[in-house]
Enzyme design. Structure first.
Site, PDB file in Angstrom:
ATOM      1  N   HIS A 148      40.248  74.090  75.617  1.00 39.29           N
ATOM      2  CA  HIS A 148      41.697  74.134  75.367  1.00 39.29           C
ATOM      3  C   HIS A 148      42.379  75.098  76.344  1.00 39.29           C
ATOM      4  CE1 HIS A 148      40.621  73.284  70.892  1.00 39.29           C
ATOM      5  NE2 HIS A 148      41.148  72.189  71.391  1.00 39.29           N
ATOM      6  N   CYS A 205      41.716  80.567  66.935  1.00 40.05           N
ATOM      7  CA  CYS A 205      41.487  79.238  66.348  1.00 40.05           C
ATOM      8  C   CYS A 205      41.325  79.233  64.843  1.00 40.05           C
ATOM      9  CB  CYS A 205      40.280  78.585  67.003  1.00 40.05           C
ATOM     10  SG  CYS A 205      38.760  79.383  66.545  1.00 40.05           S
TER      11      CYS A 205
HETATM   12  C1  CIR Z   1      35.864  71.870  68.506  1.00 40.62           C
HETATM   13  O1  CIR Z   1      35.211  71.530  69.497  1.00 40.62           O
HETATM   14  O2  CIR Z   1      36.819  71.224  68.111  1.00 40.62           O
HETATM   15  C2  CIR Z   1      35.447  73.133  67.759  1.00 40.62           C
HETATM   16  N1  CIR Z   1      34.041  73.260  67.796  1.00 40.62           N
HETATM   17  C3  CIR Z   1      36.093  74.348  68.354  1.00 40.62           C
HETATM   18  C4  CIR Z   1      37.569  74.351  68.203  1.00 40.62           C
HETATM   19  C5  CIR Z   1      38.184  75.611  68.659  1.00 40.62           C
HETATM   20  N2  CIR Z   1      39.575  75.559  68.498  1.00 40.62           N
HETATM   21  C6  CIR Z   1      40.415  76.439  69.000  1.00 40.62           C
HETATM   22  O3  CIR Z   1      40.019  77.372  69.686  1.00 40.62           O
HETATM   23  N3  CIR Z   1      41.696  76.259  68.772  1.00 40.62           N
END
Ligand code: CIR
Length: 283
Positions: free
Chosen positions: A174, A271
């Site tokens: 991201h 996140c």
């Molecule tokens: C994913 O790949 O969607 C999750 N394992 C990690 C998401 C992390 N999201 C974020 O930093 N906003």
């Protein structure tokens, strides 16, 4: 006041955080690199500490129940973008994560002062909140494997008072994997090639002026600004150089928040919460 445009550091203030407990299937969360196994107990400990730290900063924490159908459900940031009195419930880019939004939508509706909720009507539009960097003055968005052009258009339609500038994100998950707000008009940026290119683009395309703090790894650049506090990963996770640099440049109170278990599955400090300012919503 509902609809009033608040900008700058005031627009980044929060009173409330929505978080979501870690499911046992968290060990199967999506990841770009599966070289290190997740230790569930350690993740739970780090998560509890994250919540306690938010509370110590005076933030009211609303904790949603985990859902064993969704290994990534604790990464709530991806399923809602809340700015002022408006919330966009997203359609996450990865199919395995669609469905995580249901609990978030209900939680937003159940807040003491619910924001106005927007949905992504176009079935082809996708946004992960991890790609949305709101500076307090404008929106930067990662055009990534999770967030597409139609999603970016939906974001711009939902928050028309803010300029929306896309940045290509190819190797990181991201945009916020490599750049986050670390203070008033101050952005922490990572150190790899993609972060360096993004920094260059940000400097030339931003509509407002910011100070940039470039660190020498991307893990260090994901910090969480919580009013006058800045959550950073401890020096053992980001390296002494980055830790010292953040301490020197950031004006807020630095708080160490260990997050190594989450980083194994591409999770960052931003996140695990959706930060909301209930004072921005008329009641
Ligand atoms: C994913 O790949 O969607 C999750 N394992 C990690 C998401 C992390 N999201 C974020 O930093 N906003």
């Amino acid at each position: 006041m509902q609809g009033a445009v608040c900008s700058g550091i005031m627009a980044l203030r929060c009173t409330t955080a929505i978080v979501r407990n870690i499911p046992d299937v968290f060990v199967e969360a999506l990841r770009l690199d599966d070289s290190q196994a997740v230790v569930l107990e350690n993740a739970k400990q780090q998560f509890n500490n994250y919540i306690e730290t938010l509370e110590q900063c005076g933030v009211k924490v609303v904790t949603l129940a985990s859902d064993e159908q969704y290994p990534d459900c604790t990464f709530v940031e991806d399923v809602a973008v809340v700015i002022g009195a408006r919330a966009l419930v997203t359609r996450p880019g990865h199919p395995s994560r669609r469905g995580e939004m249901t609990a978030m939508r209900e939680a937003l509706k159940s807040l003491q002062k619910p924001p106005q909720i927007y949905e992504m009507e176009d079935p082809e539009a996708c946004v992960d909140g991890g790609d949305v960097l709101f500076t307090g003055r404008e929106i930067f968005v990662g055009h990534s494997s999770r967030t597409n052009q139609k999603g970016i258009e939906c974001l711009a339609k939902t928050f028309p008072e803010f300029s929306v500038t896309p940045f290509p994100i190819k190797s990181s998950l991201h945009l916020k994997s490599l750049a986050t707000m670390c203070g008033e008009d101050m952005i922490a940026v990572g150190g790899d090639q993609e972060a360096t290119e993004t920094l260059k683009l940000m400097k030339s395309q931003a509509k407002f002026k910011y100070e940039y703090v470039q660190l020498n790894n991307n893990a260090a650049a994901n910090v969480l600004l919580v009013n006058d506090n800045v959550f950073v990963k401890p020096s053992e996770e980001i390296g002494q150089h980055n830790y010292d640099l953040l301490k020197k440049r950031v004006k807020g109170r630095i708080i160490d928040v260990p997050f190594s278990e989450f980083y194994k599955v591409d999770g960052c400090l931003t996140c695990c919460s959706v930060l909301i300012n209930q004072e921005a919503v008329s009641g």
